[in-house]
Every structure is written in structure tokens, then in C-alpha cells.
Write a protein that holds these residues in place. Sequence first.
Motif, PDB file in Angstrom:
ATOM      1  N   HIS A   5      29.023   2.034  15.692  1.00  0.00           N
ATOM      2  CA  HIS A   5      27.861   2.227  14.824  1.00  0.00           C
ATOM      3  C   HIS A   5      26.669   1.495  15.408  1.00  0.00           C
ATOM      4  O   HIS A   5      26.766   0.327  15.763  1.00  0.00           O
ATOM      5  CB  HIS A   5      28.135   1.683  13.418  1.00  0.00           C
ATOM      6  N   GLU A   6      25.595   2.220  15.524  1.00  0.00           N
ATOM      7  CA  GLU A   6      24.369   1.559  15.970  1.00  0.00           C
ATOM      8  C   GLU A   6      23.764   0.814  14.793  1.00  0.00           C
ATOM      9  O   GLU A   6      23.959   1.179  13.649  1.00  0.00           O
ATOM     10  CB  GLU A   6      23.378   2.596  16.497  1.00  0.00           C
ATOM     11  N   LYS A   7      23.016  -0.210  15.083  1.00  0.00           N
ATOM     12  CA  LYS A   7      22.372  -1.002  14.047  1.00  0.00           C
ATOM     13  C   LYS A   7      21.062  -0.336  13.642  1.00  0.00           C
ATOM     14  O   LYS A   7      19.985  -0.724  14.058  1.00  0.00           O
ATOM     15  CB  LYS A   7      22.094  -2.418  14.547  1.00  0.00           C
ATOM     16  N   THR A   8      21.109   0.701  12.856  1.00  0.00           N
ATOM     17  CA  THR A   8      19.905   1.380  12.369  1.00  0.00           C
ATOM     18  C   THR A   8      19.735   1.050  10.896  1.00  0.00           C
ATOM     19  O   THR A   8      20.706   1.007  10.147  1.00  0.00           O
ATOM     20  CB  THR A   8      20.012   2.909  12.536  1.00  0.00           C
ATOM     21  N   PRO A   9      18.492   0.792  10.505  1.00  0.00           N
ATOM     22  CA  PRO A   9      18.265   0.493   9.092  1.00  0.00           C
ATOM     23  C   PRO A   9      18.560   1.724   8.241  1.00  0.00           C
ATOM     24  O   PRO A   9      18.322   2.850   8.650  1.00  0.00           O
ATOM     25  CB  PRO A   9      16.789   0.137   9.008  1.00  0.00           C
ATOM     26  N   SER A  10      19.064   1.467   7.082  1.00  0.00           N
ATOM     27  CA  SER A  10      19.391   2.574   6.189  1.00  0.00           C
ATOM     28  C   SER A  10      18.115   3.156   5.594  1.00  0.00           C
ATOM     29  O   SER A  10      17.046   2.554   5.641  1.00  0.00           O
ATOM     30  CB  SER A  10      20.329   2.092   5.081  1.00  0.00           C
ATOM     31  N   LEU A  11      18.231   4.325   5.037  1.00  0.00           N
ATOM     32  CA  LEU A  11      17.089   5.002   4.419  1.00  0.00           C
ATOM     33  C   LEU A  11      16.523   4.174   3.266  1.00  0.00           C
ATOM     34  O   LEU A  11      15.315   4.089   3.078  1.00  0.00           O
ATOM     35  CB  LEU A  11      17.521   6.394   3.927  1.00  0.00           C
ATOM     36  N   GLY A  12      17.369   3.531   2.514  1.00  0.00           N
ATOM     37  CA  GLY A  12      16.935   2.695   1.391  1.00  0.00           C
ATOM     38  C   GLY A  12      16.051   1.548   1.857  1.00  0.00           C
ATOM     39  O   GLY A  12      15.067   1.190   1.202  1.00  0.00           O
ATOM     40  N   LEU A  13      16.377   0.944   2.994  1.00  0.00           N
ATOM     41  CA  LEU A  13      15.566  -0.152   3.536  1.00  0.00           C
ATOM     42  C   LEU A  13      14.196   0.353   3.951  1.00  0.00           C
ATOM     43  O   LEU A  13      13.182  -0.300   3.706  1.00  0.00           O
ATOM     44  CB  LEU A  13      16.276  -0.807   4.720  1.00  0.00           C
ATOM     45  N   TRP A  14      14.139   1.549   4.544  1.00  0.00           N
ATOM     46  CA  TRP A  14      12.852   2.123   4.929  1.00  0.00           C
ATOM     47  C   TRP A  14      11.991   2.413   3.693  1.00  0.00           C
ATOM     48  O   TRP A  14      10.799   2.115   3.658  1.00  0.00           O
ATOM     49  CB  TRP A  14      13.049   3.427   5.719  1.00  0.00           C
ATOM     50  N   VAL A  15      12.575   2.984   2.683  1.00  0.00           N
ATOM     51  CA  VAL A  15      11.844   3.301   1.457  1.00  0.00           C
ATOM     52  C   VAL A  15      11.339   2.015   0.807  1.00  0.00           C
ATOM     53  O   VAL A  15      10.184   1.932   0.371  1.00  0.00           O
ATOM     54  CB  VAL A  15      12.731   4.111   0.483  1.00  0.00           C
ATOM     55  N   PHE A  16      12.193   0.988   0.732  1.00  0.00           N
ATOM     56  CA  PHE A  16      11.794  -0.287   0.146  1.00  0.00           C
ATOM     57  C   PHE A  16      10.655  -0.922   0.945  1.00  0.00           C
ATOM     58  O   PHE A  16       9.687  -1.429   0.371  1.00  0.00           O
ATOM     59  CB  PHE A  16      12.989  -1.243   0.084  1.00  0.00           C
ATOM     60  N   ILE A  18       8.381   0.562   2.923  1.00  0.00           N
ATOM     61  CA  ILE A  18       7.155   1.334   2.750  1.00  0.00           C
ATOM     62  C   ILE A  18       6.567   1.104   1.363  1.00  0.00           C
ATOM     63  O   ILE A  18       5.360   0.923   1.203  1.00  0.00           O
ATOM     64  CB  ILE A  18       7.421   2.826   3.021  1.00  0.00           C
ATOM     65  N   ALA A  19       7.419   1.077   0.345  1.00  0.00           N
ATOM     66  CA  ALA A  19       6.940   0.841  -1.018  1.00  0.00           C
ATOM     67  C   ALA A  19       6.340  -0.559  -1.139  1.00  0.00           C
ATOM     68  O   ALA A  19       5.287  -0.752  -1.768  1.00  0.00           O
ATOM     69  CB  ALA A  19       8.071   1.022  -2.017  1.00  0.00           C
ATOM     70  N   SER A  20       6.970  -1.545  -0.523  1.00  0.00           N
ATOM     71  CA  SER A  20       6.464  -2.924  -0.577  1.00  0.00           C
ATOM     72  C   SER A  20       5.122  -3.042   0.130  1.00  0.00           C
ATOM     73  O   SER A  20       4.195  -3.668  -0.389  1.00  0.00           O
ATOM     74  CB  SER A  20       7.470  -3.885   0.062  1.00  0.00           C
ATOM     75  N   LEU A  21       5.006  -2.448   1.316  1.00  0.00           N
ATOM     76  CA  LEU A  21       3.745  -2.496   2.049  1.00  0.00           C
ATOM     77  C   LEU A  21       2.645  -1.746   1.298  1.00  0.00           C
ATOM     78  O   LEU A  21       1.494  -2.187   1.256  1.00  0.00           O
ATOM     79  CB  LEU A  21       3.920  -1.920   3.457  1.00  0.00           C
ATOM     80  N   SER A  22       2.985  -0.624   0.683  1.00  0.00           N
ATOM     81  CA  SER A  22       2.001   0.133  -0.100  1.00  0.00           C
ATOM     82  C   SER A  22       1.517  -0.680  -1.297  1.00  0.00           C
ATOM     83  O   SER A  22       0.315  -0.726  -1.592  1.00  0.00           O
ATOM     84  CB  SER A  22       2.595   1.452  -0.585  1.00  0.00           C
ATOM     85  N   ALA A  23       2.439  -1.316  -1.994  1.00  0.00           N
ATOM     86  CA  ALA A  23       2.068  -2.130  -3.157  1.00  0.00           C
ATOM     87  C   ALA A  23       1.197  -3.311  -2.722  1.00  0.00           C
ATOM     88  O   ALA A  23       0.183  -3.609  -3.358  1.00  0.00           O
ATOM     89  CB  ALA A  23       3.311  -2.618  -3.882  1.00  0.00           C
ATOM     90  N   ALA A  24       1.581  -3.966  -1.630  1.00  0.00           N
ATOM     91  CA  ALA A  24       0.794  -5.098  -1.140  1.00  0.00           C
ATOM     92  C   ALA A  24      -0.602  -4.636  -0.724  1.00  0.00           C
ATOM     93  O   ALA A  24      -1.605  -5.303  -1.017  1.00  0.00           O
ATOM     94  CB  ALA A  24       1.502  -5.766   0.038  1.00  0.00           C
ATOM     95  N   GLY A  25      -0.690  -3.492  -0.068  1.00  0.00           N
ATOM     96  CA  GLY A  25      -1.991  -2.954   0.324  1.00  0.00           C
ATOM     97  C   GLY A  25      -2.859  -2.612  -0.877  1.00  0.00           C
ATOM     98  O   GLY A  25      -4.052  -2.902  -0.903  1.00  0.00           O
ATOM     99  N   TYR A  26      -2.239  -2.015  -1.898  1.00  0.00           N
ATOM    100  CA  TYR A  26      -2.987  -1.664  -3.095  1.00  0.00           C
ATOM    101  C   TYR A  26      -3.519  -2.919  -3.786  1.00  0.00           C
ATOM    102  O   TYR A  26      -4.681  -2.975  -4.194  1.00  0.00           O
ATOM    103  CB  TYR A  26      -2.119  -0.865  -4.067  1.00  0.00           C
ATOM    104  N   PHE A  27      -2.679  -3.930  -3.949  1.00  0.00           N
ATOM    105  CA  PHE A  27      -3.116  -5.144  -4.629  1.00  0.00           C
ATOM    106  C   PHE A  27      -4.184  -5.885  -3.821  1.00  0.00           C
ATOM    107  O   PHE A  27      -5.102  -6.480  -4.391  1.00  0.00           O
ATOM    108  CB  PHE A  27      -1.931  -6.050  -4.948  1.00  0.00           C
TER     109      PHE A  27
END
Length: 101
Positions: A5-16, A18-27
Amino acid sequence: MADNHEKTPSLGLWVFSIASLSAAGYFAWAALEGNFGRIVRIGVETEIAEAEAELAEVAARRRALENKVRRLSDDYLDLELLDEQARRRLGLSRGDEIIIR
């Protein structure tokens, strides 16, 4: 048995992420330019300072006018001010005065 298994981030980590960066950018944007942001606050503080300066100017003019009214009232009559106002209204001058226009 080897783990392939390659060490690739899961889809949930990517979504989290992006959502965190979007929220931080908005605030961050809201803190600067939102309805209650820093830029709006600076503008309001400038308006307050201008209004306070105008209020001080109007208050000074009012005090000067109140003083003049008091000096022309029945209770306290300033004869020099009365003489000046009467001569100005009537366009008269004394013989020892020099008129500059």
C-alpha cells in the motif's frame, strides 16, 4: 508478506483539509473586509473623528453666538457692541474712524 500500500492520503483527509483551508480563508477575509471587518472599522473611526471635529467647531460657534446674544440682551447690554452693530446696519461711521473696504 510485504505491504504494497502506498502512503496516499484518504479522500476524507483531502475533504477535511480543503474545508479547513476554505473556512480559514473565509474568516480571514471577513476579519478584514466583512461587515464588521477591520477596514470598515477604520472607516467608521475616521467618520467619528471628523464628526467630533465638526461638533467642536459648531459648539465653538454656538458659544460665540450665545455670548453675543447675552451681550445684546436686556439683562446685560454691551454698549460698544450695540454701537458697532447699529453703525454697521445703518452704514454710519464716526469722524475719527478710517473705513477700509
